[in-house]
Design a protein around this motif. Structure first.
Motif, PDB file in Angstrom:
ATOM      1  N   TRP A 232       2.719 103.336  82.774  1.00 16.56           N
ATOM      2  CA  TRP A 232       4.069 103.706  83.197  1.00 16.56           C
ATOM      3  C   TRP A 232       4.982 103.930  81.986  1.00 16.56           C
ATOM      4  CZ3 TRP A 232       5.755 104.600  88.180  1.00 16.56           C
ATOM      5  CH2 TRP A 232       7.135 104.805  88.329  1.00 16.56           C
ATOM      6  N   GLY A 233       4.880 103.053  80.992  1.00 14.23           N
ATOM      7  CA  GLY A 233       5.704 103.195  79.799  1.00 14.23           C
ATOM      8  C   GLY A 233       5.389 104.464  79.029  1.00 14.23           C
ATOM      9  N   ILE A 234       4.098 104.812  78.937  1.00 18.70           N
ATOM     10  CA  ILE A 234       3.717 106.040  78.239  1.00 18.70           C
ATOM     11  C   ILE A 234       4.227 107.266  78.985  1.00 18.70           C
ATOM     12  CG2 ILE A 234       1.744 107.462  77.584  1.00 18.70           C
ATOM     13  CD1 ILE A 234       0.266 104.874  76.897  1.00 18.70           C
ATOM     14  N   MET A 235       4.123 107.230  80.311  1.00 19.52           N
ATOM     15  CA  MET A 235       4.650 108.340  81.103  1.00 19.52           C
ATOM     16  C   MET A 235       6.147 108.509  80.873  1.00 19.52           C
ATOM     17  SD  MET A 235       2.591 107.623  84.666  1.00 19.52           S
ATOM     18  CE  MET A 235       3.756 108.607  85.604  1.00 19.52           C
ATOM     19  N   THR A 236       6.866 107.398  80.843  1.00 22.11           N
ATOM     20  CA  THR A 236       8.309 107.450  80.598  1.00 22.11           C
ATOM     21  C   THR A 236       8.611 107.982  79.205  1.00 22.11           C
ATOM     22  OG1 THR A 236       8.609 105.553  82.071  1.00 22.11           O
ATOM     23  CG2 THR A 236      10.425 106.091  80.599  1.00 22.11           C
ATOM     24  N   SER A 237       7.785 107.566  78.228  1.00 22.38           N
ATOM     25  CA  SER A 237       7.986 108.041  76.853  1.00 22.38           C
ATOM     26  C   SER A 237       7.767 109.539  76.757  1.00 22.38           C
ATOM     27  CB  SER A 237       7.027 107.311  75.904  1.00 22.38           C
ATOM     28  OG  SER A 237       7.310 105.930  75.881  1.00 22.38           O
ATOM     29  N   PHE A 238       6.721 110.050  77.380  1.00 20.56           N
ATOM     30  CA  PHE A 238       6.454 111.484  77.354  1.00 20.56           C
ATOM     31  C   PHE A 238       7.553 112.270  78.052  1.00 20.56           C
ATOM     32  CE2 PHE A 238       1.665 110.745  76.809  1.00 20.56           C
ATOM     33  CZ  PHE A 238       1.785 110.868  75.433  1.00 20.56           C
ATOM     34  N   ALA A 239       8.089 111.684  79.133  1.00 20.17           N
ATOM     35  CA  ALA A 239       9.199 112.355  79.811  1.00 20.17           C
ATOM     36  C   ALA A 239      10.411 112.428  78.888  1.00 20.17           C
ATOM     37  CB  ALA A 239       9.552 111.607  81.100  1.00 20.17           C
ATOM     38  N   GLY A 240      10.661 111.348  78.134  1.00 18.84           N
ATOM     39  CA  GLY A 240      11.767 111.352  77.181  1.00 18.84           C
ATOM     40  C   GLY A 240      11.545 112.338  76.047  1.00 18.84           C
ATOM     41  N   ILE A 241      10.291 112.449  75.601  1.00 19.99           N
ATOM     42  CA  ILE A 241       9.973 113.404  74.542  1.00 19.99           C
ATOM     43  C   ILE A 241      10.227 114.828  75.016  1.00 19.99           C
ATOM     44  CG2 ILE A 241       8.065 114.365  73.198  1.00 19.99           C
ATOM     45  CD1 ILE A 241       6.883 111.507  73.167  1.00 19.99           C
ATOM     46  N   ALA A 242       9.805 115.093  76.263  1.00 22.11           N
ATOM     47  CA  ALA A 242      10.020 116.438  76.803  1.00 22.11           C
ATOM     48  C   ALA A 242      11.504 116.752  76.924  1.00 22.11           C
ATOM     49  CB  ALA A 242       9.344 116.558  78.164  1.00 22.11           C
ATOM     50  N   ALA A 243      12.292 115.756  77.319  1.00 21.31           N
ATOM     51  CA  ALA A 243      13.729 115.991  77.454  1.00 21.31           C
ATOM     52  C   ALA A 243      14.383 116.198  76.096  1.00 21.31           C
ATOM     53  CB  ALA A 243      14.382 114.814  78.182  1.00 21.31           C
ATOM     54  N   ALA A 244      13.929 115.458  75.076  1.00 22.14           N
ATOM     55  CA  ALA A 244      14.510 115.580  73.742  1.00 22.14           C
ATOM     56  C   ALA A 244      13.945 116.765  72.974  1.00 22.14           C
ATOM     57  CB  ALA A 244      14.263 114.300  72.954  1.00 22.14           C
ATOM     58  N   LYS A 245      12.805 117.296  73.435  1.00 29.92           N
ATOM     59  CA  LYS A 245      12.146 118.424  72.769  1.00 29.92           C
ATOM     60  C   LYS A 245      11.845 118.117  71.307  1.00 29.92           C
ATOM     61  CE  LYS A 245      14.242 121.852  75.828  1.00 29.92           C
ATOM     62  NZ  LYS A 245      15.068 123.076  75.932  1.00 29.92           N
ATOM     63  N   ASP A 246      11.383 116.878  71.083  1.00 27.26           N
ATOM     64  CA  ASP A 246      11.041 116.438  69.725  1.00 27.26           C
ATOM     65  C   ASP A 246       9.748 115.639  69.815  1.00 27.26           C
ATOM     66  OD1 ASP A 246      10.846 115.566  67.153  1.00 27.26           O
ATOM     67  OD2 ASP A 246      12.849 114.669  67.060  1.00 27.26           O
TER      68      ASP A 246
END
Length: 216
Positions: free
Chosen positions: A131-145
């Motif tokens: 769950w934490g990794i999924m949340t991290s990837f979602a944050g990465i996609a939103a930040a585009k970094d």
């Protein structure tokens, strides 16, 4: 987490709500695991002392062993009508072993909980990690970094759940196997004590029975 240092408190505070809930659950499970372990060790120590002293030890376990022997004496009185010593011994030891089995089962009642913690905690921790990794990837996609500096903190927070799950499961699995074996050995020692005591009671009744017949 500057300089590569990992602070469990910072990992927890920076984690998402689901991962926090998983970590709290695992920490409580770990505490519960150690409470069960210490309680079982204390009970096992008192039980062994009572068996070694043949029920003469003070405390609750000594009283319980004494009640087991009292059950044997009561059964010996009831079995006086049987002419065969072997039949009396079987009846006496069977009555005491029933009480002894109840004692062993009540003494190790917490062990199944250790088995549950050992088998479930790693998967709960893995759920928190996924769950934490999924949340991290979602944050990465939103930040585009996708730089490592952005990815690493979230992954570390997620992996903390798996680490805590293993920290709860490993002692539980080890303690379950060792304590189950220890209670098995103690139970067999108690059964040997019961058989010896049952044999003595049966022989005493064999000697007393003819005297009672003469008196009658």
């Amino acid at each position: 987490m500057q300089g590569g240092e990992i602070s469990p408190v910072e990992l927890f505070l920076q984690a998402g709500p689901v991962v926090k809930a998983v970590i709290v659950m695992l920490v409580l499970s770990s505490l519960w695991c150690w409470i069960i372990i210490f309680e079982a060790l204390w009970t096992l120590m008192r039980l062994r002392r009572a068996i070694k002293s043949e029920g003469a030890a003070k405390g609750r376990m000594g009283q319980v062993i004494g009640r087991i022997f009292a059950t044997g004496r009561e059964e010996a009185f009831e079995a006086q009508a049987s002419p065969a010593e072997s039949d009396r011994r079987t009846a006496i030891t069977a009555a005491m072993k029933r009480r002894a089995q109840e004692l062993i089962e009540s003494s190790q009642r917490g062990l199944p909980n250790l088995a549950v913690i050992a088998s479930v905690a790693p998967f709960v921790g893995l759920f928190g990690t996924v769950w934490g990794i999924m949340t991290s990837f979602a944050g990465i996609a939103a930040a585009k970094d996708t730089s490592l500096a952005v990815v690493a903190p979230g992954i570390a927070e997620a992996l903390a759940a798996t680490a805590i799950g293993l920290a709860a499961a490993i002692p539980a699995a080890f303690a379950y196997n060792r304590l189950a074996a220890a209670f098995g050995i103690t139970g067999r020692a108690l059964n040997r004590l019961i058989e010896d005591y049952g044999t003595r009671l049966a022989r005493e009744n064999t000697a007393v029975a003819p005297m009672r017949k003469k008196i009658a």
